[in-house]
Design a protein around this motif. Structure first.
Motif, PDB file in Angstrom:
ATOM      1  N   ALA A  28       0.758  -1.269  -0.083  1.00 32.65           N
ATOM      2  CA  ALA A  28       0.123  -0.025   0.193  1.00 32.65           C
ATOM      3  C   ALA A  28       0.918   1.288  -0.069  1.00 32.65           C
ATOM      4  N   VAL A  29       1.916   1.409   0.886  1.00 30.60           N
ATOM      5  CA  VAL A  29       2.906   2.440   0.832  1.00 30.60           C
ATOM      6  C   VAL A  29       3.399   2.587  -0.526  1.00 30.60           C
ATOM      7  N   TYR A  30       3.902   1.760  -1.158  1.00 31.23           N
ATOM      8  CA  TYR A  30       4.694   1.872  -2.554  1.00 31.23           C
ATOM      9  C   TYR A  30       3.653   2.258  -3.604  1.00 31.23           C
ATOM     10  N   ALA A  31       2.617   1.492  -3.560  1.00 33.53           N
ATOM     11  CA  ALA A  31       1.417   1.604  -4.741  1.00 33.53           C
ATOM     12  C   ALA A  31       0.690   2.841  -4.673  1.00 33.53           C
ATOM     13  N   ASN A  32       0.723   3.502  -3.511  1.00 36.58           N
ATOM     14  CA  ASN A  32       0.097   4.773  -3.372  1.00 36.58           C
ATOM     15  C   ASN A  32       1.117   6.135  -3.981  1.00 36.58           C
ATOM     16  N   ASN A  33       1.151   5.897  -5.468  1.00 45.59           N
ATOM     17  CA  ASN A  33       2.084   7.012  -5.985  1.00 45.59           C
ATOM     18  C   ASN A  33       1.466   7.423  -7.189  1.00 45.59           C
ATOM     19  N   VAL A  34       1.016   8.472  -7.336  1.00 50.37           N
ATOM     20  CA  VAL A  34       0.618   9.060  -8.703  1.00 50.37           C
ATOM     21  C   VAL A  34       1.431   8.674  -9.698  1.00 50.37           C
ATOM     22  N   GLU A  35       2.693   8.689  -9.749  1.00 45.55           N
ATOM     23  CA  GLU A  35       3.532   8.399 -10.795  1.00 45.55           C
ATOM     24  C   GLU A  35       3.440   6.941 -11.245  1.00 45.55           C
ATOM     25  N   ILE A  36       3.208   5.981 -10.566  1.00 46.83           N
ATOM     26  CA  ILE A  36       2.841   4.772 -11.040  1.00 46.83           C
ATOM     27  C   ILE A  36       1.507   4.394 -11.338  1.00 46.83           C
ATOM     28  N   ALA A  37       0.246   5.101 -10.542  1.00 39.22           N
ATOM     29  CA  ALA A  37      -0.745   5.139 -10.993  1.00 39.22           C
ATOM     30  C   ALA A  37      -0.989   5.562 -12.581  1.00 39.22           C
ATOM     31  N   ARG A  38      -0.542   6.724 -12.964  1.00 34.86           N
ATOM     32  CA  ARG A  38      -0.743   7.384 -14.181  1.00 34.86           C
ATOM     33  C   ARG A  38      -0.389   6.635 -15.400  1.00 34.86           C
ATOM     34  N   ASN A  39       0.318   5.579 -15.404  1.00 36.50           N
ATOM     35  CA  ASN A  39       0.930   4.682 -16.481  1.00 36.50           C
ATOM     36  C   ASN A  39       0.150   3.578 -16.293  1.00 36.50           C
ATOM     37  N   SER A  87      -8.127 -15.812 -23.376  1.00 35.65           N
ATOM     38  CA  SER A  87      -8.925 -16.988 -23.824  1.00 35.65           C
ATOM     39  C   SER A  87      -9.485 -16.581 -25.107  1.00 35.65           C
ATOM     40  N   ASP A  88     -10.460 -17.284 -25.658  1.00 36.33           N
ATOM     41  CA  ASP A  88     -11.162 -17.240 -26.780  1.00 36.33           C
ATOM     42  C   ASP A  88     -10.040 -17.358 -28.067  1.00 36.33           C
ATOM     43  N   ILE A  89     -10.337 -16.451 -28.946  1.00 43.60           N
ATOM     44  CA  ILE A  89      -9.527 -16.283 -30.032  1.00 43.60           C
ATOM     45  C   ILE A  89      -8.075 -15.932 -29.648  1.00 43.60           C
ATOM     46  N   MET A  90      -7.820 -15.245 -28.709  1.00 44.15           N
ATOM     47  CA  MET A  90      -6.438 -14.807 -28.075  1.00 44.15           C
ATOM     48  C   MET A  90      -5.788 -16.018 -27.273  1.00 44.15           C
ATOM     49  N   CYS A  91      -6.036 -17.206 -27.190  1.00 39.03           N
ATOM     50  CA  CYS A  91      -5.771 -18.172 -26.146  1.00 39.03           C
ATOM     51  C   CYS A  91      -4.457 -18.441 -26.347  1.00 39.03           C
ATOM     52  N   LYS A  92      -3.786 -18.105 -27.215  1.00 39.12           N
ATOM     53  CA  LYS A  92      -2.231 -18.542 -27.435  1.00 39.12           C
ATOM     54  C   LYS A  92      -1.346 -17.175 -27.018  1.00 39.12           C
ATOM     55  N   ASN A  93      -2.203 -16.284 -26.307  1.00 38.49           N
ATOM     56  CA  ASN A  93      -1.302 -15.202 -26.063  1.00 38.49           C
ATOM     57  C   ASN A  93      -1.607 -14.922 -24.386  1.00 38.49           C
ATOM     58  N   ALA A  94      -0.675 -14.105 -23.875  1.00 38.53           N
ATOM     59  CA  ALA A  94      -0.786 -13.597 -22.591  1.00 38.53           C
ATOM     60  C   ALA A  94      -0.246 -12.305 -22.430  1.00 38.53           C
ATOM     61  N   GLU A  95      -0.988 -11.421 -21.809  1.00 37.55           N
ATOM     62  CA  GLU A  95      -0.623 -10.117 -21.474  1.00 37.55           C
ATOM     63  C   GLU A  95       0.520  -9.943 -20.337  1.00 37.55           C
ATOM     64  N   LEU A  96       1.613  -9.117 -20.470  1.00 38.97           N
ATOM     65  CA  LEU A  96       2.293  -8.888 -19.291  1.00 38.97           C
ATOM     66  C   LEU A  96       2.223  -7.576 -18.669  1.00 38.97           C
ATOM     67  N   GLY A  97       2.084  -7.445 -17.466  1.00 43.52           N
ATOM     68  CA  GLY A  97       1.811  -5.984 -16.779  1.00 43.52           C
ATOM     69  C   GLY A  97       2.933  -6.207 -15.777  1.00 43.52           C
ATOM     70  N   TYR A  98       3.293  -5.020 -15.197  1.00 42.10           N
ATOM     71  CA  TYR A  98       4.193  -4.833 -14.176  1.00 42.10           C
ATOM     72  C   TYR A  98       4.099  -3.392 -13.590  1.00 42.10           C
ATOM     73  N   TRP A  99       4.657  -3.144 -12.383  1.00 47.25           N
ATOM     74  CA  TRP A  99       5.180  -1.691 -11.764  1.00 47.25           C
ATOM     75  C   TRP A  99       6.068  -1.915 -10.703  1.00 47.25           C
ATOM     76  N   LEU A 100       7.151  -1.011 -10.553  1.00 51.09           N
ATOM     77  CA  LEU A 100       7.898  -0.966  -9.550  1.00 51.09           C
ATOM     78  C   LEU A 100       8.001   0.191  -8.841  1.00 51.09           C
ATOM     79  N   ALA A 101       8.149  -0.053  -7.317  1.00 46.42           N
ATOM     80  CA  ALA A 101       8.242   1.208  -6.582  1.00 46.42           C
ATOM     81  C   ALA A 101       9.407   2.217  -7.184  1.00 46.42           C
ATOM     82  N   GLU A 102       8.717   3.525  -6.999  1.00 45.33           N
ATOM     83  CA  GLU A 102       9.716   4.634  -7.694  1.00 45.33           C
ATOM     84  C   GLU A 102      11.228   4.634  -6.869  1.00 45.33           C
ATOM     85  N   PRO A 103      11.376   4.437  -5.915  1.00 46.54           N
ATOM     86  CA  PRO A 103      12.859   4.464  -5.384  1.00 46.54           C
ATOM     87  C   PRO A 103      13.656   3.482  -6.263  1.00 46.54           C
ATOM     88  N   PHE A 104      13.352   2.619  -6.857  1.00 48.07           N
ATOM     89  CA  PHE A 104      13.999   1.357  -7.498  1.00 48.07           C
ATOM     90  C   PHE A 104      13.937   1.565  -8.855  1.00 48.07           C
TER      91      PHE A 104
END
Length: 178
Positions: A28-39, A87-104
């Motif tokens: 909660a501390v690291y995720a509560n950052n507007v610079e992360i949420a904006r992207n 799933s469905d017609i995209m079943c051979k795909n996976a979406e990647l998502g990530y975020w990292l705390a700003e100090p790092f």
């Protein structure tokens, strides 16, 4: 569940690992950052509360097989990374998502861990392509993806509307046999 190796770089030890309920306060501390949420999509709230963190961790722990992991840096949770099979017609795909705390930011952590999760994704899911959709203004994320072998497949102008502004949607992909 030690799926991922421990990396050491610039005095930091980091890895991907399953979230734990005890991670919620730090998340909660690291995720509560507007610079992360904006992207990120609007599913990532701002402000980000302890309750948001607890609910998110519970969701990650209920998924089988696990596909969303915490980013641990020097023993504490500092972000998240997930591979989301489609799933469905995209079943051979996976979406990647990530975020990292700003100090790092800017220390090569995300690039190393994206490599790890690519291997995990192609090993644990019946997929042939992993894709990511960074915002057009998120140059740092674009560089991470390009550094690990993703190719820009498309740019859709003004396709994203976030916080009263339009953004280009970029689609990066990497193939299993590339």
């Amino acid at each position: 569940m030690d799926f991922f190796p421990l990396h050491e770089k610039q005095g930091l030890a980091f890895r991907l690992r399953p979230f734990e309920e005890a991670d919620a306060p730090q998340l909660a501390v690291y995720a509560n950052n507007v610079e992360i949420a904006r992207n990120l999509t609007n599913a990532f709230p701002h402000p980000y509360t302890l309750e948001n963190a607890q609910n998110f961790i519970a969701m990650t722990l209920s998924a089988q097989p696990i596909h969303v992991f915490g980013i641990e840096v020097n023993g504490q949770i500092a972000g998240g990374m997930g591979i989301h099979p489609q799933s469905d017609i995209m079943c051979k795909n996976a979406e990647l998502g990530y975020w990292l705390a700003e100090p790092f930011w800017g220390r090569g952590i995300t690039s190393a861990l994206v490599k790890d999760i690519i291997g995990y994704g192609f090993t644990h899911f019946d997929i042939t392509r992993i894709y990511a959709r960074p915002f057009g203004s998120n140059v740092a994320s674009q560089k991470v993806l390009e550094k690990v072998g993703f190719v820009l497949e498309a740019r859709i102008k003004d396709n994203i509307y976030k916080w009263d502004r339009y953004e280009d949607e970029l689609i990066y992909g990497i193939r299993k046999n590339s």
